[in-house]
Design a protein around this motif. Structure first.
Motif, short mmCIF file in Angstrom:
data_model
loop_
_atom_site.label_atom_id
_atom_site.label_comp_id
_atom_site.label_asym_id
_atom_site.label_seq_id
_atom_site.Cartn_x
_atom_site.Cartn_y
_atom_site.Cartn_z
N HIS A 74 0.78 -1.19 -0.02
CA HIS A 74 0.18 0.01 0.00
C HIS A 74 0.75 1.30 -0.02
O HIS A 74 1.99 1.37 0.75
N LYS A 97 -6.54 -0.74 -6.62
CA LYS A 97 -5.74 0.18 -5.80
C LYS A 97 -5.79 1.85 -6.22
O LYS A 97 -6.05 2.11 -7.25
N HIS A 131 3.63 -0.52 6.30
CA HIS A 131 3.45 0.93 6.08
C HIS A 131 4.43 1.68 6.93
O HIS A 131 5.00 2.62 6.18
N ASN A 168 0.24 -5.15 8.49
CA ASN A 168 0.04 -3.82 7.64
C ASN A 168 0.73 -2.71 8.33
O ASN A 168 1.26 -1.78 7.47
#
Length: 225
Positions: free
Chosen positions: A44, A71, A177, A173
């Motif tokens: 991401h 996305k 990130h 996650n």
């Protein structure tokens, strides 16, 4: 905030990466279209800085690809002065803005922040949940108008939780990130617990509620109390 620079000029990419890292961003680089597709499909990113002239294809193809795989990062396209058609095509495909070479780094930084504010925070420089407030310009966090002394990682962690409020975030996650795709090499994510524990303690010492809670077997969630 995590950025991907898609640029085949190695020196320019490294120069921009250093500048943006110094300005508080987590930055990764792809030098080809195929590498950018691989990275953006797995990880991401809040925003892509996308040069349209890549050695193995057009950056426009990456914009189309991102829509296909559902996305939706911010996209700032980088174009030459006379590339009017490419600018228009990029914006029509879903890019958020463009910047023309050569450009000043300060302008690049301002455009990046503007896109992120529009996409994640409805155009505001201030993010507020309950009595917690974050100023995106000064990179400061407050509880009941009292400044919270946070490390860079703690600030990024709080911001990540706040703009994902109500969503379960796994340890994977959070780690990916905040530390980038090289976090794949980590044996475990136990260090995430310590960062969250320290963040909670600092926030609650100044009067914040128990906003960050563990979700058994899944991860963590930021609650609006």
């Amino acid at each position: 905030m995590k950025l991907l620079i898609v640029e085949d000029n190695f020196q320019l990419a490294d120069d921009l990466s250093r500048f943006l890292t110094e300005n508080g961003f987590i930055v990764e680089i792809s030098n080809t279209l195929s590498e950018a597709k691989d990275k953006s499909s797995v990880y991401h990113y809040d925003l892509l800085i996308l040069d349209l002239g890549l050695p193995d294809g057009s950056g426009l193809d990456l914009i189309s690809y991102l829509k296909q795989v559902d996305k939706n990062p911010g996209i700032l396209i980088v174009t030459a002065k006379n590339a009017v058609e490419e600018k228009v095509k990029g914006l029509e495909l879903g890019a958020d803005d463009y910047i023309t070479k050569p450009f000043h780094k300060a302008e690049l930084n301002a455009r990046i922040k503007s896109i992120i504010r529009r996409k994640n925070f409805k155009g505001s420089n201030i993010v507020e949940v309950n009595n917690i407030r974050i100023d995106l310009d000064s990179y400061e966090a407050f509880v009941d108008n009292k400044l919270v002394e946070l490390t860079k990682k703690e600030f990024d962690l709080l911001l990540y939780f706040m703009y994902n409020k109500g969503r379960v975030l796994t340890k994977e996650n959070i780690a990916e990130h905040l530390w980038g795709d090289h976090i794949d090499q980590a044996d475990n994510f136990d260090f995430i617990y310590n960062h969250i524990k320290n963040l909670r303690k600092k926030m609650q010492n100044l009067g914040a509620g128990n906003n960050i809670r563990s979700v058994y077997g899944m991860g963590y969630k930021f609650y609006e109390l």
